[in-house]
Design a protein around this motif. Structure first.
Motif, PDB file in Angstrom:
ATOM      1  N   TYR A 116      -4.921  -0.734  20.611  1.00  0.00           N
ATOM      2  CA  TYR A 116      -5.038  -1.984  19.873  1.00  0.00           C
ATOM      3  C   TYR A 116      -3.649  -2.575  19.659  1.00  0.00           C
ATOM      4  O   TYR A 116      -2.670  -1.840  19.531  1.00  0.00           O
ATOM      5  N   ASP A 117      -3.581  -3.897  19.584  1.00  0.00           N
ATOM      6  CA  ASP A 117      -2.307  -4.543  19.267  1.00  0.00           C
ATOM      7  C   ASP A 117      -1.976  -4.415  17.784  1.00  0.00           C
ATOM      8  O   ASP A 117      -0.807  -4.397  17.394  1.00  0.00           O
ATOM      9  N   LEU A 118      -3.032  -4.335  16.956  1.00  0.00           N
ATOM     10  CA  LEU A 118      -2.847  -4.332  15.511  1.00  0.00           C
ATOM     11  C   LEU A 118      -3.961  -3.537  14.849  1.00  0.00           C
ATOM     12  O   LEU A 118      -5.107  -3.546  15.309  1.00  0.00           O
ATOM     13  N   ALA A 119      -3.620  -2.844  13.771  1.00  0.00           N
ATOM     14  CA  ALA A 119      -4.618  -2.194  12.915  1.00  0.00           C
ATOM     15  C   ALA A 119      -4.416  -2.694  11.496  1.00  0.00           C
ATOM     16  O   ALA A 119      -3.284  -2.958  11.087  1.00  0.00           O
ATOM     17  N   ILE A 120      -5.501  -2.856  10.771  1.00  0.00           N
ATOM     18  CA  ILE A 120      -5.405  -3.198   9.359  1.00  0.00           C
ATOM     19  C   ILE A 120      -6.233  -2.190   8.580  1.00  0.00           C
ATOM     20  O   ILE A 120      -7.282  -1.740   9.031  1.00  0.00           O
ATOM     21  N   ALA A 121      -5.740  -1.828   7.398  1.00  0.00           N
ATOM     22  CA  ALA A 121      -6.426  -0.834   6.580  1.00  0.00           C
ATOM     23  C   ALA A 121      -6.297  -1.214   5.114  1.00  0.00           C
ATOM     24  O   ALA A 121      -5.243  -1.037   4.504  1.00  0.00           O
ATOM     25  N   ASN A 122      -7.358  -1.749   4.563  1.00  0.00           N
ATOM     26  CA  ASN A 122      -7.405  -2.106   3.147  1.00  0.00           C
ATOM     27  C   ASN A 122      -8.168  -0.999   2.423  1.00  0.00           C
ATOM     28  O   ASN A 122      -9.352  -1.127   2.131  1.00  0.00           O
ATOM     29  N   ILE A 123      -7.466   0.095   2.160  1.00  0.00           N
ATOM     30  CA  ILE A 123      -8.077   1.313   1.625  1.00  0.00           C
ATOM     31  C   ILE A 123      -7.149   1.891   0.556  1.00  0.00           C
ATOM     32  O   ILE A 123      -5.933   1.703   0.613  1.00  0.00           O
ATOM     33  N   THR A 124      -7.705   2.606  -0.386  1.00  0.00           N
ATOM     34  CA  THR A 124      -6.906   3.162  -1.467  1.00  0.00           C
ATOM     35  C   THR A 124      -5.933   4.227  -0.964  1.00  0.00           C
ATOM     36  O   THR A 124      -6.158   4.871   0.072  1.00  0.00           O
ATOM     37  N   TYR A 125      -4.869   4.431  -1.742  1.00  0.00           N
ATOM     38  CA  TYR A 125      -3.875   5.448  -1.401  1.00  0.00           C
ATOM     39  C   TYR A 125      -4.521   6.827  -1.270  1.00  0.00           C
ATOM     40  O   TYR A 125      -4.166   7.606  -0.371  1.00  0.00           O
ATOM     41  N   ALA A 126      -5.459   7.147  -2.163  1.00  0.00           N
ATOM     42  CA  ALA A 126      -6.087   8.469  -2.139  1.00  0.00           C
ATOM     43  C   ALA A 126      -6.723   8.745  -0.780  1.00  0.00           C
ATOM     44  O   ALA A 126      -6.549   9.821  -0.195  1.00  0.00           O
ATOM     45  N   VAL A 127      -7.454   7.771  -0.263  1.00  0.00           N
ATOM     46  CA  VAL A 127      -8.129   7.953   1.023  1.00  0.00           C
ATOM     47  C   VAL A 127      -7.120   7.972   2.166  1.00  0.00           C
ATOM     48  O   VAL A 127      -7.204   8.798   3.082  1.00  0.00           O
ATOM     49  N   LEU A 128      -6.152   7.065   2.116  1.00  0.00           N
ATOM     50  CA  LEU A 128      -5.146   7.009   3.184  1.00  0.00           C
ATOM     51  C   LEU A 128      -4.328   8.298   3.250  1.00  0.00           C
ATOM     52  O   LEU A 128      -4.080   8.824   4.343  1.00  0.00           O
ATOM     53  N   SER A 129      -3.909   8.809   2.099  1.00  0.00           N
ATOM     54  CA  SER A 129      -3.081  10.017   2.093  1.00  0.00           C
ATOM     55  C   SER A 129      -3.870  11.231   2.583  1.00  0.00           C
ATOM     56  O   SER A 129      -3.323  12.098   3.274  1.00  0.00           O
TER      57      SER A 129
END
Length: 308
Positions: A239-252
């Protein structure tokens, strides 16, 4: 059919962990209240600033889930939270958010328009004469009305890139798509191949429904799946770009899966001020690169990260 509606008010700094709890409980749905006729308002469109106000919907027999919400509030915010509950009919559940969800602009070009107002002459006058870009959205109970700081920060950033002629992405993935509003925004700016995912089946349905409410150039493709960040389509495709609008808890917790996403650039939101430095440290350890852009609003951040 009846649902159990919980009106919850709690401090903004607890939003991250509270949303994580709601995701774990797999509620029928929840959304943040931005326009509430029963709450104190400020002049700028009635946005509630002090605490976060959330409506949660459960099946009427899900007593244990309601108890877990109450226990969270009792332990984490005993003196600075409150809750009300009632049983409502299905129609009330589906229509509740319409009382506060109205058209509004984001950035220089974007207008978020409720689907039930898309053909109203007064609504069309808001965006069309000025060359605006409409995003027709029916959020239902999926996260992504466009009002929340995290969603708005990403859309504003995308709008700025587009306005400066720096928006040159043909493919993207939307991790934690919610209502699909960010995917639709990407498409309206010219991204022709979009893959989205969310762990909430209601969000998957909402994202696909909202996609069909909008118009795009011929050949644009959108697919959405009920899935977590470990979905192989994030690592097996480029992909050229990814976006992730997710809480820190889930991302970490999913940082190793994030590192496998085949995209040189990732725009994150859902990060609160207290977690920003920790998250940047995780990115540097697992996705080495540099921060291209960051912006804060009400202690929420958008971070535009490019990998080495």
């Amino acid at each position: 059919m009846e649902y159990r509606e919980l009106k919850v008010n709690l401090p903004k700094e607890l939003s991250d962990s509270f949303y994580e709890l709601l995701d774990t409980l797999q509620c029928a749905g929840y959304y943040e209240i931005l326009f509430d006729g029963e709450a104190p308002k400020e002049k700028d469109q009635g946005l509630i600033r002090d605490n976060t106000n959330i409506r949660i919907y459960l099946q009427t027999d899900e007593i244990e889930k309601e108890l877990q919400v109450l226990i969270f509030l009792k332990i984490r915010a005993p003196d600075n939270s409150n809750t009300e509950s009632r049983n409502i009919e299905t129609r009330d559940y589906e229509e509740a958010y319409k009382e506060y969800y109205k058209p509004f602009p984001i950035g220089k070009k974007l207008w978020v328009i409720p689907t039930w107002e898309k053909n109203e002459p007064d609504t069309i006058k808001l965006w069309k004469p000025n060359g605006g870009i409409p995003l027709f959205i029916n959020p239902g109970v999926a996260f992504g009305t466009g009002h929340h700081e995290t969603t708005k920060l990403i859309l504003e950033h995308l709008d700025e890139l587009y306005d400066r002629g720096e928006f040159q992405f043909s493919s993207a993935c939307d991790v934690g798509t919610g209502s699909g509003i960010l995917s639709i925004g990407l498409a309206k700016f010219g991204v022709s191949q979009i893959f989205a995912l969310d762990i909430d089946p209601n969000a998957v349905k909402a994202a696909w429904s909202n996609w069909t409410e909008n118009e795009y150039p011929k050949g644009f493709q959108f697919s959405v799946e009920e899935s977590g960040i470990d979905n192989p389509k994030l690592s097996n495709r480029k992909y050229d770009l990814a976006i992730a609008n997710i809480t820190y808890a889930v991302l970490s917790q999913n940082i190793r899966h994030l590192a496998k996403i085949e995209a040189p650039r990732i725009i994150f939101s859902g990060i609160i001020t207290d977690k920003k430095d920790q998250f940047l440290g995780l990115l540097q350890s697992h996705l080495p690169g540099k921060l291209l852009y960051s912006k804060e609003w009400n202690e929420w951040w958008v971070l535009d990260w490019i990998r080495n």
